[in-house]
Design a protein around this motif. Sequence first.
Motif, short mmCIF file in Angstrom:
data_model
loop_
_atom_site.label_atom_id
_atom_site.label_comp_id
_atom_site.label_asym_id
_atom_site.label_seq_id
_atom_site.Cartn_x
_atom_site.Cartn_y
_atom_site.Cartn_z
N ALA A 1 13.68 -72.59 -28.47
CA ALA A 1 13.79 -71.31 -27.91
C ALA A 1 12.75 -70.62 -28.34
CB ALA A 1 15.16 -70.65 -28.37
N SER A 2 12.46 -70.64 -29.72
CA SER A 2 11.17 -69.61 -30.25
C SER A 2 9.77 -69.82 -29.52
CB SER A 2 11.05 -70.01 -31.60
OG SER A 2 12.24 -69.61 -32.31
N TYR A 3 9.53 -71.14 -29.36
CA TYR A 3 8.42 -71.92 -28.68
C TYR A 3 8.46 -71.06 -27.20
CZ TYR A 3 5.18 -74.39 -25.75
OH TYR A 3 4.29 -75.04 -24.94
N HIS A 4 9.56 -71.22 -26.39
CA HIS A 4 9.51 -70.75 -25.01
C HIS A 4 9.46 -69.23 -25.19
CE1 HIS A 4 9.72 -74.79 -23.40
NE2 HIS A 4 10.81 -74.90 -23.90
N TRP A 5 10.10 -68.48 -26.07
CA TRP A 5 10.01 -67.26 -26.17
C TRP A 5 8.51 -66.70 -26.07
CZ3 TRP A 5 11.93 -62.70 -25.16
CH2 TRP A 5 11.25 -61.36 -25.94
N PHE A 6 7.82 -67.24 -27.36
CA PHE A 6 6.40 -66.92 -27.47
C PHE A 6 5.65 -67.20 -26.28
CE2 PHE A 6 7.87 -66.80 -31.89
CZ PHE A 6 7.49 -65.41 -32.17
N SER A 7 5.88 -68.35 -25.72
CA SER A 7 5.19 -68.82 -24.43
C SER A 7 5.34 -67.78 -23.42
CB SER A 7 5.54 -70.13 -23.89
OG SER A 7 5.06 -70.52 -22.77
N SER A 8 6.75 -67.22 -23.22
CA SER A 8 6.91 -66.22 -21.98
C SER A 8 6.21 -65.06 -22.41
CB SER A 8 8.36 -66.20 -21.94
OG SER A 8 8.87 -65.31 -23.08
N GLN A 9 6.09 -64.69 -23.76
CA GLN A 9 5.40 -63.25 -23.87
C GLN A 9 4.26 -63.32 -23.80
OE1 GLN A 9 7.76 -60.48 -24.60
NE2 GLN A 9 8.59 -61.93 -23.52
N TYR A 10 3.52 -64.43 -23.94
CA TYR A 10 2.25 -64.63 -23.77
C TYR A 10 1.78 -64.54 -22.15
CZ TYR A 10 -2.26 -67.18 -23.13
OH TYR A 10 -3.62 -67.42 -22.90
N HIS A 11 2.36 -64.99 -21.46
CA HIS A 11 2.32 -65.16 -20.09
C HIS A 11 2.66 -63.83 -19.57
CE1 HIS A 11 1.25 -69.32 -19.78
NE2 HIS A 11 2.51 -69.65 -20.30
N LYS A 12 3.53 -63.17 -20.06
CA LYS A 12 3.82 -61.59 -19.57
C LYS A 12 2.82 -60.75 -19.90
CE LYS A 12 7.06 -57.96 -20.45
NZ LYS A 12 8.16 -57.56 -21.47
N SER A 13 2.01 -61.02 -21.28
CA SER A 13 0.97 -60.18 -21.30
C SER A 13 -0.43 -60.12 -20.66
CB SER A 13 0.42 -60.14 -22.98
OG SER A 13 0.01 -61.25 -23.15
N ARG A 14 -0.38 -61.49 -20.23
CA ARG A 14 -1.54 -61.94 -19.21
C ARG A 14 -1.15 -61.63 -17.69
NH1 ARG A 14 -5.85 -64.88 -21.26
NH2 ARG A 14 -5.86 -65.86 -19.20
#
Length: 183
Positions: A10-23
């Motif tokens: 969950a943590s991995y996918h959360w951070f991945s989602s936030q990275y893609h959101k920022s871009r």
Amino acid sequence: MTDIDPSVYASYHWFSSQYHKSRQEFAEFYKSALLYLAYMSVESLSDTFKLDFAFDLSLSALLGDNIYNFGELLAHPIIKSLLETKVEWLYDILQAFNSGDLVCYPELCLTHRAALSAQPALVENEKKLLEKINILCLMEIIFRIPSEDRTIPLNIIAERIKLTIKGVENHLIKSLSVNSCYP
């Protein structure tokens, strides 16, 4: 590795989602966000978080390249967070896209013009959204017809999608070139 706690995923996918959101990588955000939700209990999330996340997830589904299936999102409990809020219009637009409803979509755009205008990504991608819903409408036309009857005259498609015959030909070529998944 086995026996990894789901919270790690969950943590991995959360951070991945936030990275893609920022871009502003909408499709990648969408995929990562759905994977995050696969490892999270929606009930454990605050109402505010659910609403914000459902909003971001909905926008990314609409704006993401090659996302032409909204069924998984609409079936997920988090999306119900949009209901009975000031952003319920987004749920209605997802429903219109899901069914390729070219009558409902323009009506929703008129009704919720102010809310839509407040979302820069939607304004910037207005043409892309119209193209996407046209493709979804075409897919609905095709899949509602029995498989043995799928020779559809261009004038029928033109009437449903509200294009000229030449426009339908271009639309079909564009639709065939899209790498989409539609069950």
